[in-house]
Design a protein around this motif. Structure first.
Motif, PDB file in Angstrom:
ATOM      1  N   SER A  30       0.826  -1.203   0.000  1.00 31.90           N
ATOM      2  CA  SER A  30       0.000   0.000   0.000  1.00 31.90           C
ATOM      3  C   SER A  30       0.864   1.258   0.000  1.00 31.90           C
ATOM      4  N   GLU A  31       1.890   1.260   0.819  1.00 26.19           N
ATOM      5  CA  GLU A  31       2.793   2.412   0.890  1.00 26.19           C
ATOM      6  C   GLU A  31       3.533   2.606  -0.433  1.00 26.19           C
ATOM      7  N   GLU A  32       4.019   1.522  -0.999  1.00 32.75           N
ATOM      8  CA  GLU A  32       4.724   1.603  -2.279  1.00 32.75           C
ATOM      9  C   GLU A  32       3.773   2.080  -3.382  1.00 32.75           C
ATOM     10  N   TYR A  33       2.547   1.597  -3.352  1.00 29.00           N
ATOM     11  CA  TYR A  33       1.541   1.992  -4.339  1.00 29.00           C
ATOM     12  C   TYR A  33       1.228   3.480  -4.232  1.00 29.00           C
ATOM     13  N   GLU A  34       1.115   3.968  -3.001  1.00 30.54           N
ATOM     14  CA  GLU A  34       0.837   5.398  -2.798  1.00 30.54           C
ATOM     15  C   GLU A  34       1.967   6.259  -3.353  1.00 30.54           C
ATOM     16  N   LYS A  35       3.188   5.776  -3.269  1.00 29.69           N
ATOM     17  CA  LYS A  35       4.343   6.530  -3.772  1.00 29.69           C
ATOM     18  C   LYS A  35       4.448   6.472  -5.292  1.00 29.69           C
ATOM     19  N   SER A  36       4.200   5.296  -5.861  1.00 28.49           N
ATOM     20  CA  SER A  36       4.464   5.100  -7.286  1.00 28.49           C
ATOM     21  C   SER A  36       3.238   5.163  -8.182  1.00 28.49           C
ATOM     22  N   GLY A  37       2.043   5.097  -7.584  1.00 34.42           N
ATOM     23  CA  GLY A  37       0.836   5.023  -8.407  1.00 34.42           C
ATOM     24  C   GLY A  37       0.685   3.628  -8.972  1.00 34.42           C
ATOM     25  N   TYR A  38      -0.145   3.523  -9.991  1.00 33.91           N
ATOM     26  CA  TYR A  38      -0.392   2.197 -10.570  1.00 33.91           C
ATOM     27  C   TYR A  38       0.880   1.685 -11.216  1.00 33.91           C
ATOM     28  N   ASN A  39       1.353   0.557 -10.697  1.00 36.14           N
ATOM     29  CA  ASN A  39       2.571  -0.078 -11.179  1.00 36.14           C
ATOM     30  C   ASN A  39       2.203  -1.540 -11.407  1.00 36.14           C
ATOM     31  N   ASP A  40       2.145  -1.942 -12.662  1.00 34.63           N
ATOM     32  CA  ASP A  40       1.654  -3.280 -12.980  1.00 34.63           C
ATOM     33  C   ASP A  40       2.456  -4.384 -12.293  1.00 34.63           C
ATOM     34  N   ALA A  41       3.769  -4.239 -12.249  1.00 39.52           N
ATOM     35  CA  ALA A  41       4.600  -5.277 -11.621  1.00 39.52           C
ATOM     36  C   ALA A  41       4.267  -5.402 -10.126  1.00 39.52           C
ATOM     37  N   LEU A  42       4.101  -4.270  -9.464  1.00 38.78           N
ATOM     38  CA  LEU A  42       3.758  -4.276  -8.036  1.00 38.78           C
ATOM     39  C   LEU A  42       2.387  -4.917  -7.821  1.00 38.78           C
ATOM     40  N   ILE A  43       1.435  -4.569  -8.657  1.00 33.22           N
ATOM     41  CA  ILE A  43       0.082  -5.084  -8.501  1.00 33.22           C
ATOM     42  C   ILE A  43       0.030  -6.579  -8.800  1.00 33.22           C
ATOM     43  N   GLN A  44       0.771  -7.029  -9.790  1.00 36.42           N
ATOM     44  CA  GLN A  44       0.819  -8.462 -10.095  1.00 36.42           C
ATOM     45  C   GLN A  44       1.463  -9.230  -8.937  1.00 36.42           C
ATOM     46  N   LYS A  45       2.506  -8.670  -8.381  1.00 35.88           N
ATOM     47  CA  LYS A  45       3.165  -9.291  -7.218  1.00 35.88           C
ATOM     48  C   LYS A  45       2.185  -9.375  -6.047  1.00 35.88           C
ATOM     49  N   PHE A  46       1.479  -8.279  -5.804  1.00 35.66           N
ATOM     50  CA  PHE A  46       0.488  -8.239  -4.725  1.00 35.66           C
ATOM     51  C   PHE A  46      -0.607  -9.264  -4.955  1.00 35.66           C
ATOM     52  N   ALA A  47      -1.145  -9.291  -6.155  1.00 35.44           N
ATOM     53  CA  ALA A  47      -2.242 -10.213  -6.475  1.00 35.44           C
ATOM     54  C   ALA A  47      -1.810 -11.665  -6.332  1.00 35.44           C
ATOM     55  N   GLY A  48      -0.639 -11.986  -6.853  1.00 35.45           N
ATOM     56  CA  GLY A  48      -0.150 -13.362  -6.779  1.00 35.45           C
ATOM     57  C   GLY A  48       0.074 -13.817  -5.355  1.00 35.45           C
ATOM     58  N   ARG A  49       0.716 -12.965  -4.584  1.00 31.58           N
ATOM     59  CA  ARG A  49       0.989 -13.348  -3.196  1.00 31.58           C
ATOM     60  C   ARG A  49      -0.300 -13.401  -2.382  1.00 31.58           C
ATOM     61  N   LEU A  50      -1.191 -12.472  -2.640  1.00 30.45           N
ATOM     62  CA  LEU A  50      -2.458 -12.443  -1.914  1.00 30.45           C
ATOM     63  C   LEU A  50      -3.254 -13.720  -2.154  1.00 30.45           C
ATOM     64  N   LEU A  51      -3.385 -14.114  -3.399  1.00 26.61           N
ATOM     65  CA  LEU A  51      -4.145 -15.324  -3.720  1.00 26.61           C
ATOM     66  C   LEU A  51      -3.471 -16.565  -3.147  1.00 26.61           C
ATOM     67  N   THR A  52      -2.193 -16.693  -3.365  1.00 27.34           N
ATOM     68  CA  THR A  52      -1.454 -17.855  -2.861  1.00 27.34           C
ATOM     69  C   THR A  52      -1.533 -17.925  -1.343  1.00 27.34           C
ATOM     70  N   TRP A  53      -1.313 -16.793  -0.705  1.00 28.20           N
ATOM     71  CA  TRP A  53      -1.348 -16.764   0.755  1.00 28.20           C
ATOM     72  C   TRP A  53      -2.735 -17.131   1.265  1.00 28.20           C
ATOM     73  N   LEU A  54      -3.753 -16.552   0.669  1.00 28.48           N
ATOM     74  CA  LEU A  54      -5.111 -16.796   1.133  1.00 28.48           C
ATOM     75  C   LEU A  54      -5.476 -18.273   1.049  1.00 28.48           C
ATOM     76  N   ILE A  55      -5.231 -18.867  -0.093  1.00 26.95           N
ATOM     77  CA  ILE A  55      -5.574 -20.283  -0.263  1.00 26.95           C
ATOM     78  C   ILE A  55      -4.742 -21.150   0.680  1.00 26.95           C
ATOM     79  N   ASN A  56      -3.439 -20.954   0.671  1.00 20.89           N
ATOM     80  CA  ASN A  56      -2.571 -21.788   1.519  1.00 20.89           C
ATOM     81  C   ASN A  56      -2.859 -21.581   3.002  1.00 20.89           C
ATOM     82  N   HIS A  57      -3.096 -20.344   3.391  1.00 17.82           N
ATOM     83  CA  HIS A  57      -3.321 -20.072   4.809  1.00 17.82           C
ATOM     84  C   HIS A  57      -4.638 -20.681   5.282  1.00 17.82           C
ATOM     85  N   VAL A  58      -5.702 -20.440   4.540  1.00 16.56           N
ATOM     86  CA  VAL A  58      -7.008 -20.941   4.951  1.00 16.56           C
ATOM     87  C   VAL A  58      -7.062 -22.463   4.839  1.00 16.56           C
TER      88      VAL A  58
END
Length: 138
Positions: free
Chosen positions: A93-121
């Motif tokens: 979130s902090e990096e996003y606020e500084k850089s704005g929409y950054n596709d690489a950052l968002i893809q990294k966030f999305a991938g980790r979020l999905l993987t973490w959510l499934i694996n954690h739950v």
């Protein structure tokens, strides 16, 4: 949909929160994977980051309270996993606020979020459910 009934831990509040998280992440992924939505992507990223910053804290608090209530022996380890995810969301979130929409950052966030959510739950939270079921069977 990414949610599966086998992810349920048997606590209505926590299961409902998990379903909401899965629905939000799925919706987020659909938008960012779209090649035609332009400005809507940035709006969805903002919305998802704001949601995650608030909701995961609330959800983790509720889940951790439940663990304490049942005397879950791996509470500290589980809390550390939660704390690490909160830190990740805040960093992105902090990096996003500084850089704005950054596709690489968002893809990294999305991938980790999905993987973490499934694996954690599917793995970590199921340990809580298994412990609770054994405890009730005593």
């Amino acid at each position: 949909m990414f949610w599966k009934d086998k992810y349920e831990v048997g606590v209505e509040l926590i299961d409902n929160q998990h379903k909401e998280l899965f629905n939000r992440v799925e919706d987020f992924l659909k938008v960012i994977r779209s090649t035609t939505l332009g400005e809507k992507k940035a709006q969805k990223v903002n919305e998802t980051l704001e949601f995650m910053k608030a909701y995961v804290v609330e959800h983790f608090r509720d889940e951790e309270e439940y663990q304490l209530k049942i005397g879950y022996p791996d509470y500290e380890k589980h809390k550390q996993i939660h704390d690490n995810m909160v830190s990740f969301v805040l960093e992105v979130s902090e990096e996003y606020e500084k850089s704005g929409y950054n596709d690489a950052l968002i893809q990294k966030f999305a991938g980790r979020l999905l993987t973490w959510l499934i694996n954690h739950v599917a793995a970590e939270d199921q340990k809580i459910a298994d412990y609770a079921a054994k405890r009730e069977g005593i």
